[in-house]
Write an enzyme that holds these catalytic residues in place. Structure first.
Site, PDB file in Angstrom:
ATOM      1  N   THR A  85       0.720  -1.254  -0.035  1.00  0.00           N
ATOM      2  CA  THR A  85      -0.572  -0.506  -0.037  1.00  0.00           C
ATOM      3  C   THR A  85       1.389   1.594  -0.226  1.00  0.00           C
ATOM      4  OG1 THR A  85      -1.961   1.048   1.267  1.00  0.00           O
ATOM      5  CG2 THR A  85       0.195   0.010   2.363  1.00  0.00           C
ATOM      6  N   GLY A 140       1.111  -4.611   5.643  1.00  0.00           N
ATOM      7  CA  GLY A 140       1.036  -4.645   6.071  1.00  0.00           C
ATOM      8  C   GLY A 140       1.189  -5.271   7.003  1.00  0.00           C
TER       9      GLY A 140
END
Length: 530
Positions: free
Chosen positions: A344, A427
């Site tokens: 991300t 994560g």
């Protein structure tokens, strides 16, 4: 050595410098922090396409000094056609990690941008049109940007599992090889898609020509998603979770994110604060608090409609005291428990009024499902691979269900009135890095940039690896590493600045208007300030 950046007129931090500058440009044109973040979010979807994109999800925390922040949950549900039998009929024992069958949840981030713009206009005087906010992203996609090292390395590493996924090789393996660092990455289809959104409105992604195009491409590729799934999607405003940590008010996202775990780590550590940061007591205590928090997360956190207990139940004084009893105080507790993974980007923006945004955007694993839709160039996420096909699992697949999310932005109102926006990608490592940054800065008084630059640790799996040991960057004092081993931790010493430790950052607004910002040397990012 990187230094904390300071300014009074506005600040944006992002893991890619072009995304930070896109947001700063909006601030310079009179936009507010929310508008700046939309610009940065669109830009980073173009310049860091292996980490995030239009085909992914996002979460927002939007706060202003003296008022409680609000959250935007921009994550998509599983397809209505996607149930456990649908996958079993296709010979799947688990939801595949890559390819069309992993593209089973709606991409929510674009509707999150629209919800944020509406909030900006209603409550914070926002006035810039979407065409202005997407301007830099469109230009980067059309004209091209230099390929960063992280894109090249991730393409090379993940090539075996992605090269045969529809659309992937055409973009990332031209002439049969990964894009060279510094070569020009042009994404004309993405440019056209962004231009369409700027003209027709962001809702076109879900209920317009773009939606019909993407739905047709997804169905043709073999995904269970259909147009009706896109049409039903709505990002929602949510109340963030909050917890008092040593006199500071810390905020994070509610389920289906792991924001609860981030708060629990800090709430437990506040009961056993070390004398100083980065020594054996600081590291050992935070790791043991992480284990206790992750056990709660793994057992309880999922789509809130399926949770037996509300997330707020775990944040009461009584619940924290009970959980505190499970934290190992001597030798390291046994590990592992089941882990989560993901990829991300995290960004933040603050304007001169103190309006602040902590934002995170993701396609889950690097390159998501790997499916790149032929008409729009959109890379679709594989968030649905976190679902289980087992009958009794906590995160079992059901039609129209929210998947578990590792991603969650953080914000804190400190006891003296400072407002801190902070976060990271990574994560399983996100709650741990958030705890490292917050504890170093707010509890141990470190300089802001030092809290991000300092060596980090990660308990659990990283991308593509199966071991769940404790990974520690080599810059920690050898005595601290040795002491961790003597306490029973399964320590693996890794490189000095490992990318899998996350691309972190922070912005702190002070009551006198001063802003401080930090970016991560592990990324391609900067703090852009006025």
């Amino acid at each position: 050595m990187l230094q904390t950046k300071r300014s009074y007129r506005g600040m944006v931090t992002a893991p890619h410098h072009l995304a930070a500058q896109a947001g700063l440009s909006v601030l310079s044109d009179g936009g507010n922090a929310i508008e700046a973040m939309i610009a940065s979010a669109a830009a980073i979807a173009v310049v860091y396409p292996h980490m995030n994109g239009l085909g992914g999800d996002s979460f927002w925390l939007i706060g202003k000094p003296g008022s409680a922040p609000i959250g935007i949950q921009a994550c998509g549900r599983s397809a209505m056609a996607a149930d456990r039998n649908w996958y079993r009929e296709r010979g799947c024992a688990a939801v595949p990690g890559r390819g069309p069958l992993s593209a089973l949840t709606v991409a929510g981030t674009v509707d999150g941008w629209e919800k944020a713009q509406n909030l900006s206009r209603r409550q914070h005087g926002g006035r810039l049109p979407m065409s202005r906010l997407l301007q830099d992203a469109i230009r980067y996609a059309w004209e091209g940007v230099p390929v960063p090292q992280t894109l090249h390395e991730n393409t090379k590493k993940k090539r075996p599992e992605l090269q045969d996924v529809p659309g992937f090789a055409d973009v990332y393996l031209p002439n049969g090889a990964p894009l060279v660092v510094g070569s020009k990455l042009r994404q004309p289809r993405v440019a056209d898609t962004l231009a369409r959104l700027s003209q027709a409105g962001l809702s076109d992604f879900y209920r317009g020509d773009l939606a019909r195009s993407m739905a047709a491409d997804l169905e043709k590729a073999g995904s269970p998603l259909r147009l009706a799934d896109l049409e039903r999607h709505q990002a929602t405003l949510v109340t963030p979770l909050s917890l008092d940590v040593a006199g500071h008010k810390v905020f994070n996202m509610p389920p289906p994110t792991q924001g609860l775990a981030s708060l629990l780590i800090l709430g437990l550590y506040a009961r056993r604060i070390a004398n100083e940061a980065d020594g054996i007591d600081h590291l050992h205590r935070l790791v043991e608090c992480t284990k206790a928090a992750f056990r709660v997360r793994n057992r309880h956190v999922t789509d809130p409609d399926y949770m037996e207990r509300a997330a707020t139940d775990f944040l009461t004084e009584e619940a924290l005291a009970a959980l505190d009893e499970t934290v190992a105080t001597g030798r390291a507790a046994p590990w592992p428990d089941p882990s989560k993974q993901g990829d991300t980007v995290w960004l933040a923006a603050t304007d001169r009024s103190g309006l602040s945004v902590s934002f995170i955007q993701s396609i889950y694993w690097e390159f998501g499902s790997g499916v790149i839709l032929p008409q729009t160039g959109v890379t679709w996420q594989n968030r649905g691979t976190s679902f289980s096909l087992a009958e009794n699992e906590q995160n079992r697949l059901e039609p129209s269900r929210l998947p578990f999310h590792t991603i969650q932005p953080a914000m804190a109102e400190l006891s003296d009135g400072r407002l801190m926006s902070y976060g990271t990608m990574g994560g399983e490592g996100q709650p741990q890095t958030q705890a490292a940054i917050f504890s170093r800065y707010a509890l141990h008084g470190q300089d802001l940039q030092s809290t991000v630059t300092a060596p980090r640790w990660l308990l659990g799996r990283t991308w593509g690896e199966e071991n769940n040991n404790l990974k520690i960057e080599s810059r920690f004092d050898p005595g601290t590493i040795g002491a961790m081993r003597s306490l029973g931790h399964d320590v693996q010493v890794v490189g000095a600045f490992e990318e899998f430790m996350g691309h972190a950052g922070a912005i702190v607004w002070h009551p006198d208007g001063l802003m401080e910002g930090a970016s991560d040397p592990r990324s391609d990012g900067v703090v852009a300030a006025r």
